[in-house]
Motif scaffolding. Structure first.
Motif, PDB file in Angstrom:
ATOM      1  N   ILE A  41      32.638  27.115  48.382  1.00 38.21           N
ATOM      2  CA  ILE A  41      32.483  25.702  48.754  1.00 38.21           C
ATOM      3  C   ILE A  41      32.862  25.509  50.223  1.00 38.21           C
ATOM      4  O   ILE A  41      32.173  24.786  50.957  1.00 38.21           O
ATOM      5  CB  ILE A  41      33.317  24.798  47.824  1.00 38.21           C
ATOM      6  CG1 ILE A  41      32.713  24.818  46.411  1.00 38.21           C
ATOM      7  CG2 ILE A  41      33.393  23.371  48.372  1.00 38.21           C
ATOM      8  CD1 ILE A  41      33.605  24.217  45.344  1.00 38.21           C
ATOM      9  N   ALA A  42      33.925  26.163  50.667  1.00 41.94           N
ATOM     10  CA  ALA A  42      34.331  26.055  52.070  1.00 41.94           C
ATOM     11  C   ALA A  42      33.245  26.598  52.993  1.00 41.94           C
ATOM     12  O   ALA A  42      32.933  25.989  54.024  1.00 41.94           O
ATOM     13  CB  ALA A  42      35.646  26.805  52.291  1.00 41.94           C
ATOM     14  N   LEU A  43      32.630  27.726  52.631  1.00 40.00           N
ATOM     15  CA  LEU A  43      31.538  28.282  53.435  1.00 40.00           C
ATOM     16  C   LEU A  43      30.329  27.351  53.450  1.00 40.00           C
ATOM     17  O   LEU A  43      29.670  27.189  54.482  1.00 40.00           O
ATOM     18  CB  LEU A  43      31.127  29.656  52.904  1.00 40.00           C
ATOM     19  CG  LEU A  43      32.032  30.815  53.284  1.00 40.00           C
ATOM     20  CD1 LEU A  43      31.655  32.066  52.499  1.00 40.00           C
ATOM     21  CD2 LEU A  43      31.956  31.082  54.780  1.00 40.00           C
ATOM     22  N   MET A  44      30.042  26.737  52.324  1.00 40.49           N
ATOM     23  CA  MET A  44      28.931  25.797  52.253  1.00 40.49           C
ATOM     24  C   MET A  44      29.180  24.619  53.179  1.00 40.49           C
ATOM     25  O   MET A  44      28.259  24.151  53.861  1.00 40.49           O
ATOM     26  CB  MET A  44      28.746  25.323  50.809  1.00 40.49           C
ATOM     27  CG  MET A  44      27.576  24.415  50.629  1.00 40.49           C
ATOM     28  SD  MET A  44      26.049  25.281  51.008  1.00 40.49           S
ATOM     29  CE  MET A  44      24.989  24.607  49.780  1.00 40.49           C
ATOM     30  N   GLN A  45      30.403  24.136  53.228  1.00 45.63           N
ATOM     31  CA  GLN A  45      30.730  23.029  54.118  1.00 45.63           C
ATOM     32  C   GLN A  45      30.524  23.421  55.579  1.00 45.63           C
ATOM     33  O   GLN A  45      30.027  22.626  56.377  1.00 45.63           O
ATOM     34  CB  GLN A  45      32.176  22.559  53.889  1.00 45.63           C
ATOM     35  CG  GLN A  45      32.372  21.828  52.588  1.00 45.63           C
ATOM     36  CD  GLN A  45      31.536  20.559  52.546  1.00 45.63           C
ATOM     37  OE1 GLN A  45      31.655  19.697  53.391  1.00 45.63           O
ATOM     38  NE2 GLN A  45      30.677  20.458  51.544  1.00 45.63           N
ATOM     39  N   VAL A  46      30.889  24.644  55.949  1.00 47.18           N
ATOM     40  CA  VAL A  46      30.667  25.125  57.316  1.00 47.18           C
ATOM     41  C   VAL A  46      29.174  25.137  57.626  1.00 47.18           C
ATOM     42  O   VAL A  46      28.742  24.698  58.694  1.00 47.18           O
ATOM     43  CB  VAL A  46      31.284  26.531  57.514  1.00 47.18           C
ATOM     44  CG1 VAL A  46      30.852  27.139  58.839  1.00 47.18           C
ATOM     45  CG2 VAL A  46      32.802  26.466  57.412  1.00 47.18           C
ATOM     46  N   ALA A  47      28.364  25.618  56.681  1.00 46.03           N
ATOM     47  CA  ALA A  47      26.912  25.665  56.879  1.00 46.03           C
ATOM     48  C   ALA A  47      26.320  24.263  57.006  1.00 46.03           C
ATOM     49  O   ALA A  47      25.442  24.024  57.841  1.00 46.03           O
ATOM     50  CB  ALA A  47      26.249  26.421  55.726  1.00 46.03           C
ATOM     51  N   ILE A  48      26.795  23.334  56.208  1.00 47.06           N
ATOM     52  CA  ILE A  48      26.299  21.951  56.262  1.00 47.06           C
ATOM     53  C   ILE A  48      26.637  21.310  57.602  1.00 47.06           C
ATOM     54  O   ILE A  48      25.784  20.676  58.235  1.00 47.06           O
ATOM     55  CB  ILE A  48      26.866  21.127  55.090  1.00 47.06           C
ATOM     56  CG1 ILE A  48      26.232  21.589  53.777  1.00 47.06           C
ATOM     57  CG2 ILE A  48      26.648  19.632  55.303  1.00 47.06           C
ATOM     58  CD1 ILE A  48      26.919  21.047  52.532  1.00 47.06           C
ATOM     59  N   VAL A  49      27.865  21.485  58.062  1.00 48.45           N
ATOM     60  CA  VAL A  49      28.276  20.910  59.346  1.00 48.45           C
ATOM     61  C   VAL A  49      27.452  21.529  60.479  1.00 48.45           C
ATOM     62  O   VAL A  49      27.003  20.819  61.388  1.00 48.45           O
ATOM     63  CB  VAL A  49      29.794  21.099  59.580  1.00 48.45           C
ATOM     64  CG1 VAL A  49      30.179  20.776  61.010  1.00 48.45           C
ATOM     65  CG2 VAL A  49      30.582  20.247  58.596  1.00 48.45           C
ATOM     66  N   ALA A  50      27.241  22.843  60.430  1.00 48.85           N
ATOM     67  CA  ALA A  50      26.427  23.499  61.459  1.00 48.85           C
ATOM     68  C   ALA A  50      25.029  22.902  61.497  1.00 48.85           C
ATOM     69  O   ALA A  50      24.501  22.590  62.571  1.00 48.85           O
ATOM     70  CB  ALA A  50      26.358  24.998  61.203  1.00 48.85           C
ATOM     71  N   LYS A  51      24.434  22.709  60.334  1.00 49.34           N
ATOM     72  CA  LYS A  51      23.086  22.126  60.279  1.00 49.34           C
ATOM     73  C   LYS A  51      23.088  20.717  60.855  1.00 49.34           C
ATOM     74  O   LYS A  51      22.206  20.356  61.629  1.00 49.34           O
ATOM     75  CB  LYS A  51      22.569  22.112  58.843  1.00 49.34           C
ATOM     76  CG  LYS A  51      21.174  21.516  58.741  1.00 49.34           C
ATOM     77  CD  LYS A  51      20.671  21.460  57.321  1.00 49.34           C
ATOM     78  CE  LYS A  51      19.290  20.812  57.314  1.00 49.34           C
ATOM     79  NZ  LYS A  51      18.764  20.650  56.003  1.00 49.34           N
ATOM     80  N   GLU A  52      24.070  19.933  60.480  1.00 47.48           N
ATOM     81  CA  GLU A  52      24.157  18.548  60.972  1.00 47.48           C
ATOM     82  C   GLU A  52      24.295  18.498  62.500  1.00 47.48           C
ATOM     83  O   GLU A  52      23.857  17.540  63.125  1.00 47.48           O
ATOM     84  CB  GLU A  52      25.336  17.822  60.319  1.00 47.48           C
ATOM     85  CG  GLU A  52      25.130  17.528  58.857  1.00 47.48           C
ATOM     86  CD  GLU A  52      26.354  16.957  58.164  1.00 47.48           C
ATOM     87  OE1 GLU A  52      26.195  16.432  57.058  1.00 47.48           O
ATOM     88  OE2 GLU A  52      27.483  17.045  58.714  1.00 47.48           O
TER      89      GLU A  52
END
Length: 73
Positions: A41-52
């Motif tokens: 979940i923490a890695l997914m959050q990093v990926a989401i923020v990067a995309k944003e």
């Protein structure tokens, strides 16, 4: 009074193959299945923020070339 953090319990349906990957990952990190899911979940959050932020998220070669980009729909 207890100092234990309040936790939310979750029921999760996984295919046998995905469950096996979850168990293998837990062994490899020296943790349990909950640890793997928390880190995922923490890695997914990093990926989401990067995309944003218009950035890329992926796996880089030692010289910093992005060899695998992880995309978020």
């Amino acid at each position: 009074m207890s100092s234990t953090k309040e936790m939310v319990h979750l029921n999760l349906d996984l295919s046998p193959e995905l469950y096996e990957k979850l168990e293998e990952s837990a062994k490899k990190i020296g943790g349990n299945k909950s640890d793997v899911l928390r880190q995922a979940i923490a890695l997914m959050q990093v990926a989401i923020v990067a995309k944003e932020q218009g950035e890329k998220f992926g796996i880089a070669e030692p010289e910093q070339t992005l060899s695998t980009e992880i995309t978020i729909p």
